[in-house]
Structure formats: C-alpha cells, structure tokens
Design an enzyme around this catalytic site. Structure first.
Site, PDB file in Angstrom:
ATOM      1  N   GLY A 335       0.813  -1.213   0.000  1.00 31.56           N
ATOM      2  CA  GLY A 335       0.000   0.000   0.000  1.00 31.56           C
ATOM      3  C   GLY A 335       0.846   1.263   0.000  1.00 31.56           C
ATOM      4  O   GLY A 335       1.932   1.336  -0.596  1.00 31.56           O
ATOM      5  N   SER A 336       0.378   2.274   0.730  1.00 32.43           N
ATOM      6  CA  SER A 336       0.998   3.600   0.665  1.00 32.43           C
ATOM      7  C   SER A 336       2.370   3.688   1.319  1.00 32.43           C
ATOM      8  O   SER A 336       3.018   4.737   1.250  1.00 32.43           O
ATOM      9  CB  SER A 336       0.067   4.626   1.314  1.00 32.43           C
ATOM     10  OG  SER A 336      -1.142   4.729   0.577  1.00 32.43           O
ATOM     11  N   THR A 337       2.832   2.607   1.954  1.00 33.79           N
ATOM     12  CA  THR A 337       4.168   2.656   2.552  1.00 33.79           C
ATOM     13  C   THR A 337       5.264   2.780   1.498  1.00 33.79           C
ATOM     14  O   THR A 337       6.401   3.115   1.832  1.00 33.79           O
ATOM     15  CB  THR A 337       4.438   1.403   3.417  1.00 33.79           C
ATOM     16  OG1 THR A 337       4.261   0.230   2.618  1.00 33.79           O
ATOM     17  CG2 THR A 337       3.517   1.364   4.624  1.00 33.79           C
TER      18      THR A 337
END
Length: 612
Positions: A335-337
């Site tokens: 995801g957004s990591t």
C-alpha cells in the site's frame, strides 16, 4: 577209592586249559582309528584356523570385546545481544525397554494368556500361573507415570525379537527415580539432552525448535543446525567382560564442540514488541500480525515478533500456522508505505524539483477507463504534503513522469522483490513484476503499493536505507561488531530530504497522529491496503505503519503489520501506529538514544546543507 580219585585227577590234568587273551585287535583298531580321526580333525581345524583363516579367532574375540563409544556433544546455546539465554540444552532422560529381557524374566508364551493380559492387569485376577507379569501392579503404574495406555505398553513388551524400544523420551529426574523404584526387569533409562526455551512464546517464531533427537526443525534452530549441533566423537575401544574399557584402539570421528549463537535480538525490546503486537491483534480482532525493529546503521535486527505464537516448551500447543515467522514468510501488498520511494525515485531521476508544487485537482483522474482518486481534493500540494496526506493523485503523477522501468529499478534498489540476505529458512522474496509494457493505470496503482508484494522485513529494510542516508547494509540476525561500509543506493541528500518530508505524517493533519513518540521526532508512513481475492479485491485489509526515529539522526527502522483487523477501526493510523509508538519509545530509551525534541533539533540534513 584212592584209585578212583587218582583216575579222576589224571583225567582232569589231561584236559586242555582255557586261555584268556589280554589283547583285542578290533578294539585296538577302533580306538586307534578314532584317535587318529580326532587328531586329524583337530590338526585340520587348527591348520584351517592358522593357515587358511588366521583372522577367525581374532574376529570372534573382537566381536566380544571391541565396542564403539560415543562422546556426545550437547547442542550449543542461543542468546540475545546482551547474553540473555534464549535456548539452552538441559539434561533429560529416556525410558526404554528390552522386550527380550522382559520375556525371559516373566516367561510368558501362552497365547490365551496373551489375549487376556490386559484384563488380568486391570482386574488383578490372575487366571494363569505363568502370569507373573501381572501379579504386581507395577506395570500399570509404569504405564500411568509415563502417560502410556496399558494396551500399548503390553504390545510393546511383547515384541518377540526386539532388544530396544523407547517408552518415553525427554522425561525428568523424578519420573526416572520413580521408575527405578518399581524395579521392573528389562526397563532402563539413558541420559540425553532436552532443549529448553526460557522466553517461551515471545521468540518461538524466530528461534524455532528441535525434535526429540536435538535436530533443528524450525527457525534459527534449523537454519544454523550444523553449527549448533557440533559433531559427536566416536572411538573404537576394547572392553572386558564387565564393560570396563581396557584399551583405546582408534578414533573414528573427532569430537567437535557445538557452537553458541549470539543473536542481534535485544530481548528487552523483543518482549515489548511481542506484548504490544499481541495486544493490538487481540484488540482489533485481527488474524495475525508481525513487527520488525532494525538498526539502520548496522542492519542488525533488534526485534522480530509475530502473533499468533506458541510455547515451544509445551509441544501439545504446537500447530504449524502458529510456528510461521510471518515477518519473513507472509507477503502482502504494501500500500501507501511505498510512496516515499516513489518520491525518492522522482528526485533521483530529476523528474521533480524539491520545492515543486503538484496539482492534484480535482482529486481524481481517469486512466484507461479506470479511476484513481484521493480521499478528497487536496489541490496544489508539495512533495511533503503528498506524503502527509498520502495522496494517490500526487504519487501517480510522479510515477507517470518516471515510467515503469525507472520506478521498478528504484523499488529493486530498496530491496523489494529480492532476498534480504538474512539467511533464515522460509523467507519469501515477494513480487516485483518485471515486464516491458505497463498501462498508465497499472503504473499508477504500483506507485501506491498495489500489484507488488513484500514482507514486513523487506519494508523495514527499505526504510532503513532511507534512515541511513541512502546506504544499504546487509541484514543479519546475528550480533556483529563490524557491519561494513554499506552500499550507497540513492544519494544521501535525497534520502535525508525524504525522511524530513515524512515527519508530517505524525503531525496535525497527518494520517498517523498516534505514531508520535514523546521527546522524539519520528518520520513514517501509513499503508492500508485491501487484500486481493479471486476476481479483484475484497473487504479485508492489511494495516501497515513504517517509520524511523529519531528523525534528526535515525537509529531504528520499525515496521508494524496487522493482518485483517475487524470493525470500523482498520486504518493503519489507528491500528498499527500505536504499536509503532510504544515499541519505538522503548527501543530508543533502552538503547540510550538522546531525544531530539522540536525546539532543540539540528538535523543531519541541516548539517549537510551547512557543509555545502
């Protein structure tokens, strides 16, 4: 009258006398032949032994006196970086039986008696005089203390030709003493080694465990089995009839001492990490979770915890799914990591300026008939705000400038899709698709963490690269005093700029206010991704928080992954960030890292700018 007597006397004298022979020729011949045959046989046998097979008697003597003895090496210990024991070998015993000796002592051979053996033992009523085996209640007592069903015990001791059968292994001294007091024929014990894990479930997933023969079957115990096991020595000796060694013949295998392992794990931090992770998984009714704490300057793993776990000292709890080291085996879409890596890539390839403003209006766009959107319209924002608000629109526009090959290369430089080098069995490398043609939508979704997979450890390593100023150090689970120089994979100034940008995530308006650590500045990023299922994405989520602290001079990289949290609070900022905060604070305080509060900060980035 006298004439008559005289006549009889003369007649008697005239008769021939009987001759008794003292010598018998046939007997002589028989005895002579017999002696000769025996002598020939003995001489032939002697000649056969001495000339044709001169080694026969030597071999027969060796069979009765030569023995191979073992010099057992106990398995090495495993300790943490401060010397606290995590796995040790302690004395234990095995109870075994010689069925042939039992049979000789109790003389049982009646088939009908065999059929009623168990019934006789239970009732104490002996139908057959031969049933001395069951006249005492000692055998049922043995079965009870060893936790064996009496039917099974009877079956074991009735093996016709067996000389050695284990009844119970890894038993303690009180049980051995009790068995000795029973004084049962054919029952004996032998010393062996038992593996004990003082920290129980806290380290079970990474330490692993051994089998009954002290062979590693999971985790570090398996990965370093040869080193921990050492080598048992063997030598051939001659013994007398009493079993005493009277001569050392030869060494068959040289004894090699087992090695002790000192891990990079800090048990104090590990205990906190496990406790906080366990609490978060249970509070959010999640399926599982994992956490990794890395030293960004050495690549040493200070903590690696997983839940669910189990107590390796109680094998009845063992279930394969509890044994997995999820931090290295389970992959998920990050995801957004990964958004900080996209920003770093755009800066490295000069596709964006450090102060450039990106227009994300109207908060959504169509790519190939599919929609990419933000939670709301953020308008014109800079790179730091893209990370603070976790803007899909912002990173998508950067990715479209980069093109697929450059973004893939950056991800690979940060270790995604590659082995971390930790050297533990079962590690997954994740998935980083490499292909020539990418649609704009695929490239866009990859920029915010979909279409690729990674492990918790891989993400921790990637963030450690940012925290170390762009250097990639090989990861290790063993304590090291010489970490090496590391490989520079992105420019130092860009890595430090991105770290500085990530500080906004835990500030007002950021996605992870709960990640704050009292007295320290932190830099991090949330990631909440849907889990893929057949035909698309379902309603289950993975919540991840990855971060660094202290932001002015990062020491630790920590990644928390909570799998399938339930309820309304499934976002990483609510589920994973609090775990990060607690564990990071403990790690910094226990490692005596100085605070870098806002009013006293003087960052490495400031130092770099001053030097320029």
């Amino acid at each position: 009258m006298k004439r008559t007597q005289s006549r009889k006397k003369r007649a008697k004298q005239a008769q021939p006398r009987k001759v008794y022979h003292a010598f018998s020729s046939w007997r002589y011949v028989f005895v002579s032949v017999a002696i000769t045959v025996i002598a020939v046989l003995l001489i032939s046998r002697l000649a056969y032994i001495q000339v044709i097979e001169p080694e026969y008697l030597t071999k027969e003597a060796d069979k009765r006196s030569l023995r191979v003895t073992k010099s057992v090496t106990h398995r090495g210990n495993i300790s943490d970086r401060n010397g606290e024991e995590l796995a040790i070998s302690v004395p234990a015993y095995a109870i075994w039986v010689d069925p042939k000796a039992v049979k000789a002592a109790y003389a049982f051979n009646d088939e009908e008696w065999q059929a009623s053996a168990v019934e006789n033992a239970r009732t104490g009523k002996v139908k057959y005089k031969k049933a001395k085996f069951f006249e005492s209640k000692k055998w049922p007592a043995l079965a009870e203390v060893l936790g064996i069903k009496l039917e099974k015990l009877v079956k074991i001791v009735r093996r016709p030709n067996a000389r050695f059968v284990y009844l119970k292994r890894q038993v303690n001294i009180p049980i051995v003493d009790y068995v000795k007091q029973l004084k049962l024929a054919g029952i004996a014990n032998q010393l062996e080694s038992h593996r004990y894990y003082p920290t129980g479930e806290i380290n079970a997933n990474i330490i692993g465990l051994t089998d009954l023969d002290a062979q590693g079957i999971e985790g570090i115990e398996k990965s370093y089995n040869t080193y921990l096991q050492g080598q048992t020595g063997k030598k051939r000796v001659r013994k007398d009839r009493l079993g005493n060694v009277i001569d050392d013949i030869e060494v068959l295998k040289i004894k090699k001492a087992a090695g002790n392992l000192q891990l990079s794990i800090d048990q104090r931090i590990q205990a906190v990490a496990y406790s906080e992770l366990k609490r978060a998984v249970k509070m959010n009714k999640a399926t599982s979770g994992s956490i990794v704490v890395l030293d960004v300057h050495t690549g040493e793993i200070y903590a690696m915890a997983n839940f669910p776990s189990f107590n390796p000292n109680d094998r009845s709890q063992y279930q394969p799914y509890k044994m997995r080291n999820r931090a290295i085996t389970d992959t998920f879409e990050p995801g957004s990591t990964v958004k900080p890596f996209v920003v770093a890539s755009a800066l490295v390839y000069k596709k964006v300026g450090i102060d450039e403003i990106i227009n994300t209006s109207p908060g959504r766009m169509s790519l190939g008939g599919r929609i990419v959107r933000d939670a709301r319209n953020y308008g014109k924002i800079d790179l730091a705000m893209i990370l603070k608000k976790s803007s899909n629109m912002g990173v998508s526009k950067l990715a479209l400038r980069l093109k697929a090959s450059k973004l893939q290369q950056t991800f690979a430089d940060f270790g995604l899709g590659n082995d971390t080098g930790i050297g533990l069995i079962g590690e997954s490398v994740g998935r980083l698709p490499i292909r020539h043609r990418w649609s704009d939508f695929e490239l866009s979704t990859m920029s915010f963490g979909y279409g690729i997979t990674a492990t918790t450890l891989q993400i921790a390593k990637a963030y450690a690269i940012l925290g170390s100023g762009g250097k990639r150090f090989p990861l290790t689970i063993l304590k090291t005093d010489n970490p090496g120089e590391g490989e520079q994979v992105i420019p130092r100034n860009i890595a430090l700029e991105v770290v500085h940008m990530m500080e906004g995530v835990s500030k007002k308006g950021g996605t992870a206010r709960k990640a704050k650590v009292e007295g320290y500045r932190i830099a991090g990023k949330t990631g909440t991704s849907r889990k893929a299922e057949a035909g698309g994405y379902g309603d289950d989520y993975v919540a991840i928080f990855a971060g660094l602290a202290p932001a002015s001079n990062p020491r630790f990289s920590i990644v928390v992954m909570i799998n399938e949290p339930q309820g309304d609070r499934y976002y990483a900022g609510d589920v994973a960030a609090p775990v990060f905060s607690s564990v990071m604070q403990s790690a910094l305080l226990l490692s005596h890292v100085r605070p870098d509060a806002e009013d006293t900060r003087y960052t490495l980035l400031d130092q770099l700018n001053d030097a320029q």
